[in-house]
Design a protein around this motif. Structure first.
Motif, PDB file in Angstrom:
ATOM      1  N   ASN A 286       0.809  -1.229   0.000  1.00 57.49           N
ATOM      2  CA  ASN A 286       0.000   0.000   0.000  1.00 57.49           C
ATOM      3  C   ASN A 286       0.841   1.278   0.000  1.00 57.49           C
ATOM      4  O   ASN A 286       0.350   2.330  -0.411  1.00 57.49           O
ATOM      5  CB  ASN A 286      -0.918   0.050   1.221  1.00 57.49           C
ATOM      6  CG  ASN A 286      -2.078  -0.906   1.063  1.00 57.49           C
ATOM      7  OD1 ASN A 286      -2.392  -1.320  -0.051  1.00 57.49           O
ATOM      8  ND2 ASN A 286      -2.702  -1.273   2.177  1.00 57.49           N
ATOM      9  N   VAL A 287       2.080   1.177   0.491  1.00 58.08           N
ATOM     10  CA  VAL A 287       2.912   2.394   0.512  1.00 58.08           C
ATOM     11  C   VAL A 287       3.174   2.904  -0.911  1.00 58.08           C
ATOM     12  O   VAL A 287       3.562   4.051  -1.087  1.00 58.08           O
ATOM     13  CB  VAL A 287       4.273   2.200   1.236  1.00 58.08           C
ATOM     14  CG1 VAL A 287       4.077   1.873   2.695  1.00 58.08           C
ATOM     15  CG2 VAL A 287       5.141   1.159   0.540  1.00 58.08           C
ATOM     16  N   PHE A 288       2.928   2.036  -1.914  1.00 55.26           N
ATOM     17  CA  PHE A 288       3.172   2.480  -3.282  1.00 55.26           C
ATOM     18  C   PHE A 288       1.931   3.091  -3.943  1.00 55.26           C
ATOM     19  O   PHE A 288       1.986   3.525  -5.085  1.00 55.26           O
ATOM     20  CB  PHE A 288       3.717   1.319  -4.127  1.00 55.26           C
ATOM     21  CG  PHE A 288       5.069   0.866  -3.645  1.00 55.26           C
ATOM     22  CD1 PHE A 288       6.175   1.690  -3.775  1.00 55.26           C
ATOM     23  CD2 PHE A 288       5.221  -0.358  -3.024  1.00 55.26           C
ATOM     24  CE1 PHE A 288       7.419   1.300  -3.297  1.00 55.26           C
ATOM     25  CE2 PHE A 288       6.467  -0.760  -2.541  1.00 55.26           C
ATOM     26  CZ  PHE A 288       7.560   0.067  -2.682  1.00 55.26           C
ATOM     27  N   ASN A 289       0.815   3.114  -3.238  1.00 55.55           N
ATOM     28  CA  ASN A 289      -0.375   3.765  -3.796  1.00 55.55           C
ATOM     29  C   ASN A 289      -0.159   5.273  -3.876  1.00 55.55           C
ATOM     30  O   ASN A 289       0.367   5.868  -2.943  1.00 55.55           O
ATOM     31  CB  ASN A 289      -1.602   3.510  -2.909  1.00 55.55           C
ATOM     32  CG  ASN A 289      -2.020   2.051  -2.918  1.00 55.55           C
ATOM     33  OD1 ASN A 289      -1.573   1.286  -3.777  1.00 55.55           O
ATOM     34  ND2 ASN A 289      -2.848   1.671  -1.968  1.00 55.55           N
ATOM     35  N   VAL A 290      -0.568   5.848  -4.989  1.00 49.37           N
ATOM     36  CA  VAL A 290      -0.512   7.308  -5.079  1.00 49.37           C
ATOM     37  C   VAL A 290      -1.639   7.869  -4.223  1.00 49.37           C
ATOM     38  O   VAL A 290      -2.787   7.434  -4.315  1.00 49.37           O
ATOM     39  CB  VAL A 290      -0.657   7.782  -6.542  1.00 49.37           C
ATOM     40  CG1 VAL A 290      -0.831   9.293  -6.594  1.00 49.37           C
ATOM     41  CG2 VAL A 290       0.576   7.368  -7.342  1.00 49.37           C
ATOM     42  N   ASP A 291      -1.292   8.795  -3.359  1.00 48.77           N
ATOM     43  CA  ASP A 291      -2.255   9.270  -2.382  1.00 48.77           C
ATOM     44  C   ASP A 291      -2.491  10.769  -2.575  1.00 48.77           C
ATOM     45  O   ASP A 291      -1.658  11.584  -2.217  1.00 48.77           O
ATOM     46  CB  ASP A 291      -1.690   8.986  -0.981  1.00 48.77           C
ATOM     47  CG  ASP A 291      -2.529   9.598   0.112  1.00 48.77           C
ATOM     48  OD1 ASP A 291      -3.683   9.974  -0.160  1.00 48.77           O
ATOM     49  OD2 ASP A 291      -2.021   9.705   1.245  1.00 48.77           O
ATOM     50  N   THR A 292      -3.618  11.106  -3.179  1.00 50.89           N
ATOM     51  CA  THR A 292      -3.873  12.527  -3.422  1.00 50.89           C
ATOM     52  C   THR A 292      -4.672  13.167  -2.287  1.00 50.89           C
ATOM     53  O   THR A 292      -4.957  14.350  -2.327  1.00 50.89           O
ATOM     54  CB  THR A 292      -4.599  12.753  -4.766  1.00 50.89           C
ATOM     55  OG1 THR A 292      -5.675  11.835  -4.839  1.00 50.89           O
ATOM     56  CG2 THR A 292      -3.666  12.548  -5.926  1.00 50.89           C
ATOM     57  N   ASN A 293      -5.015  12.350  -1.244  1.00 53.26           N
ATOM     58  CA  ASN A 293      -5.627  12.965  -0.060  1.00 53.26           C
ATOM     59  C   ASN A 293      -4.715  14.021   0.549  1.00 53.26           C
ATOM     60  O   ASN A 293      -5.191  14.972   1.153  1.00 53.26           O
ATOM     61  CB  ASN A 293      -5.911  11.909   1.011  1.00 53.26           C
ATOM     62  CG  ASN A 293      -7.205  11.193   0.727  1.00 53.26           C
ATOM     63  OD1 ASN A 293      -8.149  11.793   0.220  1.00 53.26           O
ATOM     64  ND2 ASN A 293      -7.245   9.916   1.037  1.00 53.26           N
TER      65      ASN A 293
END
Ligand code: CO
Length: 465
Positions: A286-293
């Motif tokens: 999950n650390v590789f998910n792009v997080d636009t929050n």
């Protein structure tokens, strides 16, 4: 020809960001000479959470890690991250402790100390900057980057000028949540270059997916150095890949001078290490998910997972979106602190409490009270009187530098831990993390483990203070 300098983060932020700072010294050493000969400006390899992690999880002496790496790294500067008056812990320490910690870091092999304060209260980094200069190190003063209605280019330029005036050798812009956008990054670096003379380094994270573009624009604006991580420990919540930046800039006026062939060998080694952490579950994909929050709510990745676990504990997962919306409101109430340790934790906790209790500031954690009382330093914007009243009533707010209220602590720390003393560095380990250090010292005594005193001497000789 202007060259872009590269700081390699795999030995510190790379594994701190992706595998909770669990990399062991023995996993670093097989390629340490390769790293030394690759042509990096510096290797970030100490400070941040590495110190705590060595003692708490790895049963390693962080000082010994530093000495061992120093003894093998002969051409490249070693760099660390220091949280100003908090050193590497979570509270303010007295000036004599900060001075001693800096002295011993440099004595054991550190060249560059990157020094920041979570609130950008520069009074909190001054002692560490002065100490670094006094003991012959390179002091990198830091301005933490955040977004708010008051954080504009003018404010950053003003902070940068103050950092330079304090005697810092270079400036770091630290974007811990990866929210600096490419075009604003260009504008910011350009303005800073026009207003200060010391070199500027940019530190950011890939969290929101924009970072390699931001680096490129910052380079075009004249940034002197950037932080990257060798590809197996890059991307996601870590930094952009070293190899990709090197290839991007090759043959241009920004050429890094690094050779891709050499980097391949380093990457091969760390690919195996990464595989191990995938298999044992420490590396969560999950650390590789792009997080636009982080862009919408200013909530950095690590804080998001904390919020979720707090909500799960309160049996209130259905309130998740409400909490996300409450975070920026709490932040505004508190004078727009950058969301980085420790403010990210207490702003998040307050937001959860406000939503779960159904009434704002009905429940208030002690850290929030201390923050409002000025015990962490001065917020960027003064806190409004009605919020202040709600949180601390008529209690007094301090306006001095928080550490001015602390008497010298070094002697009492020494006295408290003297039964475990084997080297002067132990005093600092105990001062920062008393419980974990004692556990470590006891294990060390039980194992009749001896500190390699040859190594201590060697480092002192090859790396004179
Ligand atoms: Co970082």
């Amino acid at each position: 020809m202007p060259k872009v300098k590269i700081t390699e983060t795999v030995l510190r932020d790379g594994h701190q960001s992706l595998i909770a700072t669990r990399m062991k010294t023995e996993e670093m050493l097989p390629v340490i000479e390769e790293l030394d000969n690759a042509g990096y400006h510096s290797l970030e390899m100490w400070g941040g959470a590495t110190f705590d992690s060595c003692l708490r999880f790895l049963n390693e002496d962080p000082w010994e890690r530093l000495r061992v790496i120093r003894s093998k790294v002969k051409n490249t500067k070693l760099q660390m991250l220091l949280r100003g008056q908090n050193i590497l812990g979570y509270k303010n320490y007295s000036d004599d402790v900060v001075d001693e910690f800096v002295r011993l870091s440099i004595k054991n092999g550190i060249d560059i100390i990157r020094i920041f304060d979570a609130l950008n209260d520069l009074r909190n980094i001054e002692t560490a900057i002065k100490a670094t200069k006094k003991y012959g190190g390179h002091a990198q003063g830091t301005v933490v980057y955040t977004i708010s209605p008051i954080h504009n280019t003018e404010l950053y330029v003003e902070l940068a000028k103050k950092v330079q005036a304090m005697g810092a050798d270079s400036l770091c812009i630290k974007d811990m949540s990866g929210i600096l956008t490419p075009y604003y990054g260009y504008e910011l670096i350009k303005a800073l270059k026009e207003n200060i003379d010391i070199p500027i380094q940019l530190h950011t994270h890939c969290t929101s997916g924009m970072t390699d573009m931001t680096y490129l624009k910052a380079i075009e604006a004249g940034v002197d150095a950037i932080d990257t991580a060798i590809s197996p420990f890059a991307l996601g919540t870590s930094q952009p890949p070293t190899e990709s930046m090197v290839a991007t800039l090759k043959g241009t006026e920004y050429d890094t001078g690094l050779e891709l062939d050499r980097l391949c060998k380093i990457a091969d080694h760390f690919r195996d290490i990464k595989e191990k952490y995938v298999k044992n579950g420490i590396l969560n994909q999950n650390v590789f998910n792009v997080d636009t929050n982080v862009l919408s709510y200013q909530v950095p990745g690590g804080m998001l997972s904390n919020l979720m676990s707090q909500l799960a504990q309160a049996n209130a997962m259905d309130k998740y979106n409400e909490v996300l919306l409450e975070v920026p409101r709490v932040r505004e109430d508190l004078g727009f602190p950058p969301l980085v340790t420790p403010s990210s934790q207490f702003v998040g906790t307050q937001a959860v409490m406000n939503v779960v209790a159904g009434e704002r500031y009905k429940m208030i954690p002690n850290e929030i009270k201390d923050y409002v009382k000025g015990k962490y330093g001065k917020p960027s914007v003064p806190i409004a009187d009605d919020i202040k009243k709600k949180i601390i009533g008529d209690e007094e707010v301090i306006t001095c530098r928080p550490a001015d209220l602390l008497p010298p602590q070094l002697e009492s720390i020494k006295a408290e831990m003297k039964e475990y003393y084997e080297q002067e560095e132990d005093v600092m380990s105990y001062g920062l993390f008393p419980q974990v250090a004692v556990k470590f010292f006891k294990d060390r005594q039980a194992a009749k483990y001896k500190i390699d005193s040859d190594m201590v001497d060697k480092v002192e000789k090859t790396h004179p203070v």
